[in-house]
Design an enzyme around this catalytic site. Structure first.
Site, PDB file in Angstrom:
ATOM      1  CB  THR A   1     -17.538  -6.884   1.522  1.00  8.08           C
ATOM      2  OG1 THR A   1     -16.176  -6.485   1.306  1.00  8.08           O
ATOM      3  CG2 THR A   1     -18.287  -5.763   2.217  1.00  8.08           C
TER       4      THR A   1
ATOM      5  CG  PHE B   1     -11.372   1.339   7.748  1.00 12.38           C
ATOM      6  CD1 PHE B   1     -11.836   1.896   8.925  1.00 12.38           C
ATOM      7  CD2 PHE B   1     -10.597   2.128   6.915  1.00 12.38           C
ATOM      8  CE1 PHE B   1     -11.542   3.210   9.277  1.00 12.38           C
ATOM      9  CE2 PHE B   1     -10.292   3.448   7.239  1.00 12.38           C
ATOM     10  CZ  PHE B   1     -10.768   3.987   8.432  1.00 12.38           C
TER      11      PHE B   1
ATOM     12  CB  ALA C   1      -6.462  -4.091   8.414  1.00 11.44           C
TER      13      ALA C   1
ATOM     14  CE1 TYR D   1      -7.529  -8.046 -11.198  1.00 12.27           C
ATOM     15  CE2 TYR D   1      -5.859  -9.754 -11.345  1.00 12.27           C
ATOM     16  CZ  TYR D   1      -6.777  -9.044 -10.606  1.00 12.27           C
ATOM     17  OH  TYR D   1      -6.936  -9.323  -9.269  1.00 12.27           O
TER      18      TYR D   1
ATOM     19  CB  THR E   1     -15.818  -7.891  -5.520  1.00 11.47           C
ATOM     20  OG1 THR E   1     -14.763  -7.498  -6.424  1.00 11.47           O
ATOM     21  CG2 THR E   1     -15.805  -9.411  -5.359  1.00 11.47           C
TER      22      THR E   1
END
Length: 397
Positions: A50, A73, A111, A235, A275
């Protein structure tokens, strides 16, 4: 079955195989339209299903005719239950790559584990020999460290006190005030760094070098974000920011480590985009909806595929040195962070509310981008038609 979107908050619990396939094809066609890139020919993408990872795999394959090995995954669909969007994206990518005679194999598993790292290394040895580009694009809320066996969980919190600001429910367009409590202790910061920092990236590169599957002159790139001051408390100055600091410091360590075989390690700072990860961060959806409006008006809006195609063609593979800023970072957030763009967004932020967001922002564009992550709201797809929810990824038997 007929698949419809089922939503709760920033999560969509269903995905559409035909929509995902069309979305992948649209990205492939964009990359092809921009012309060939003289880039890497054998590529490993860690986090390939993605967002930026998928865009990297598409750009490598259809921009540079590269053989690609992807690691992700994801969950396959079963009868009566759709799989994840990443599963359908991977199936579509393999379909289109195979049709053009390109090597495309996908490893589905954790991963972070030693087992998946070894499986990828063995696949490279068997099929490719060595790779000359490694993209690291993992996004996960938790990580089990194979060294100590502990599972670490990241938190999305400010560090210096409660943070309060505007946010938006992008389903309803309601703008409201949100307050986010700060971290409880240093352990929450450390755990977030363990999950989202550079430790696992470094483990991948060291394991691959030890196994002899990194080519001379190989590059590796991880993705990051900085953003404007308005998002700093949650953030860049929050727990995620500490993880990103660690990721960026790891790039310098890896550059030193890889110098013995002329390798290079970079962090690319990318633009704010819709996202699954960014949708979960308060404040960010409102900022993105305003940013989209401004950048579209200026004719410089980009999605994931446009960002990564520009990263490859104008940064990584120009035939000369890779351009970086004074901290050694590749900046493809340069258009977002232009002074005039940020000034306009800041003015809109001050006046943004539920009554005017549909006019001064691009909430519809945000919704479209979010829905398209799961294969919905894609032009040309018949959502009333029966589809096969058990679509398989050919290389995963």
């Amino acid at each position: 079955m007929i698949i419809e979107p089922k939503m709760r908050g920033f999560i969509c619990f269903t995905s559409h195989p035909k929509g995902c396939e069309q979305n992948v094809l649209n990205q492939i066609n964009y990359v092809k339209s921009k012309g060939a890139i003289d880039g890497a020919k054998k590529v490993l993408v860690i986090g390939s299903s993605t967002g930026f990872g998928l865009a990297s795999r598409i750009t490598s394959a259809f921009g540079s005719n590269a053989a690609t090995l992807g690691v992700c995954f994801e969950k396959p669909g079963t009868e009566g239950k759709p799989g994840t969007a990443g599963w359908y994206n991977s199936a579509a990518f393999e379909k289109f790559a195979t049709e053009e005679g390109l090597y495309a194999k996908t490893i589905n598993g954790d991963a972070f584990s030693n087992e998946v790292k070894q499986e990828a290394i063995e696949a490279i040895k068997k099929d490719l020999g060595q790779v000359d580009l490694v993209i690291y694009s993992l996004a996960s809320p938790r990580r089990t460290n194979p060294v100590d066996g502990k599972t670490y969980r990241s938190v999305l919190k400010p560090i210096n006190g409660v943070y309060s600001n505007k946010t938006v429910d992008f389903h309803t367009g309601k703008v409201s005030e949100v307050s986010i409590q700060p971290v409880k202790d240093e352990e929450e910061i450390e755990n977030t760094v363990k999950v989202m920092g550079g430790e696992d990236w470094k483990m991948w590169i060291e394991a691959m070098r030890d196994a002899g599957v990194l080519a001379d002159g190989a590059k590796t790139v991880a993705y990051s974000y900085i953003g404007p001051e308005i998002t700093f408390p949650i953030y860049r100055n929050g727990t995620i920011g500490k993880a990103k600091d660690h990721l960026e410091a790891t790039a310098h360590e890896l550059t030193d480590y890889m110098s013995s075989f002329n390798g290079e390690a970079y962090v690319s700072v990318n633009k704010a985009l819709v996202t699954q990860a960014s949708a979960a961060i308060p404040v960010i959806p409102l900022y993105i909806s305003l940013l989209f409006k401004v950048m579209k008006e200026e004719g410089i809006h980009e999605g994931c595929i446009e960002q990564i195609q520009r990263l490859y063609s104008e940064r990584l593979y120009t035939g000369g040195e890779v351009p970086v800023d004074d901290k050694g970072l590749i900046r493809v957030d340069d258009w977002e962070m232009r002074e005039d763009i940020q000034e306009k967004v800041s003015k809109l932020w001050d006046i943004a509310g539920s009554d005017n967001l549909s006019e001064i922002g691009d909430l519809e564009g945000y919704k479209h981008e979010f829905m398209s992550l799961f294969g919905f709201d894609i032009e040309g797809v018949d959502y009333a038609a029966d589809v096969d929810e058990t679509t398989s990824v050919k290389s995963i038997q």
